[in-house]
Design a protein around this motif. Structure first.
Motif, short mmCIF file in Angstrom:
data_model
loop_
_atom_site.label_atom_id
_atom_site.label_comp_id
_atom_site.label_asym_id
_atom_site.label_seq_id
_atom_site.Cartn_x
_atom_site.Cartn_y
_atom_site.Cartn_z
N TRP A 1 2.46 -65.19 -20.38
CA TRP A 1 1.84 -63.88 -20.62
C TRP A 1 0.93 -63.45 -19.47
O TRP A 1 -0.20 -62.99 -19.68
CB TRP A 1 1.07 -63.88 -21.94
N GLU A 14 0.03 -59.60 -19.47
CA GLU A 14 -0.90 -59.32 -20.57
C GLU A 14 -2.28 -59.93 -20.29
O GLU A 14 -3.31 -59.33 -20.66
CB GLU A 14 -0.33 -59.86 -21.88
N THR A 72 -5.73 -57.83 -20.06
CA THR A 72 -6.91 -58.20 -20.85
C THR A 72 -8.15 -58.22 -19.96
O THR A 72 -9.21 -57.69 -20.35
CB THR A 72 -6.72 -59.57 -21.52
N GLN A 129 -4.72 -53.10 -29.83
CA GLN A 129 -3.43 -53.74 -30.04
C GLN A 129 -2.84 -53.33 -31.39
O GLN A 129 -1.65 -53.03 -31.49
CB GLN A 129 -3.55 -55.26 -29.95
N TYR A 167 -0.02 -54.54 -25.72
CA TYR A 167 0.68 -55.67 -25.12
C TYR A 167 2.20 -55.59 -25.29
O TYR A 167 2.92 -56.49 -24.88
CB TYR A 167 0.18 -56.99 -25.72
#
Length: 198
Positions: free
Chosen positions: A16, A19, A23, A40, A46
Motif C-alpha cells: 500500500w 495509500e 496518508t 475514507q 483509498y
C-alpha cells in the motif's frame, strides 16, 4: 495487538505505498486520524474495493505513519520514491515483530554473507525456527505460513529490495538525511535490517 506479539495479519494487508504516501500528505495538511477515517468512509479516498477493506486500510496506514519519527513525516515528500518506499517498509517492520525478525535474521544475515537471492528454503527455515520458539507461530496453519511467505516476498519486491521478476536481491537506496534521522533514534536495528549491515 501489542507490538511484542507475533502476528499473521500481514496476509490480509498490502504494501500500500500509494495509500501510505496519501496518508502522510493528509497528515501534513492538518487532517486528524478521525477526519481521515471519515474521509475514507464517505469518499473512499483509498479506492478500497469494499468498506471493510477500507476500514482495515485506514487503521493499518495510520499505525504505519504514526509510528514514524516526526522529522521523517515532515520531510517525506522531499525524498525520492526509492527512499519513500524504504520508509514504508520500515514502518511495516516497526508494526510487525515477525516481519522485522525475518528481515533482521534472514535478509540482513544473507546480505552480510553475500548471498544473491532469497530462497524458499530460507523462508521455510525461518518459520520452522519460529514455530519451535513460539506457541503463537506454532498455531499458524501451513496455509497461513505459505501466505505469509508470499506476502513477505511481495513486500520486498514492492519496496525494491527484490528484483521484480526474480528473487535476486537489489541494493536498497536510502537518502542520507533519512539515514541520519534513523541512526539518531531507536530505529537503528530496522535500518541495519534493510541495509544488511552489522
Amino acid at each position: 495487538m501489542k507490538k511484542n506479539e507475533y502476528s499473521a495479519d500481514l496476509v490480509n494487508k498490502g504494501f500500500w505505498f500509494t495509500e501510505f504516501k496519501k496518508t502522510i500528505e493528509l497528515y501534513q495538511t492538518g487532517k486528524t486520524s478521525k477526519e481521515i477515517k471519515k474521509m475514507q468512509e464517505e469518499e473512499n479516498v483509498y479506492l478500497a474495493p469494499s468498506p471493510d477493506t477500507g476500514k482495515r486500510m485506514v487503521s493499518t496506514l495510520q499505525k504505519r505513519v504514526e509510528c514514524l519519527p516526526p522529522e521523517i513525516i515532515e520531510h517525506f515528500l522531499s525524498f525520492d520514491i526509492s527512499t519513500q518506499k524504504m520508509i514504508n517498509l520500515l514502518a511495516i517492520m516497526k508494526n510487525n515483530r515477525l516481519f522485522f525478525e525475518f528481515m533482521y535474521e534472514v535478509y540482513r544475515e544473507e546480505r552480510m554473507l553475500g548471498k544473491k537471492e532469497l530462497s524458499d528454503s530460507s523462508l521455510r527455515i525461518f518459520f520452522k525456527n519460529k514455530v519451535q520458539q513460539s506457541e503463537k507461530v506454532a498455531s499458524f496453519t501451513d496455509g497461513t505460513i505459505k501466505r505469509l511467505s508470499g506476502a513477505y516476498k511481495t513486500f520486498l519486491r514492492e519496496s525494491g529490495i527484490l528484483e521484480d521478476s526474480t528473487n535476486h536481491y537489489a541494493a536498497p537506496i536510502i537518502d542520507i538525511q533519512l539515514e541520519n534521522s534513523i541512526k539518531a533514534s531507536d530505529w537503528e536495528p530496522y535500518y541495519k535490517a534493510i541495509m544488511g549491515v552489522a
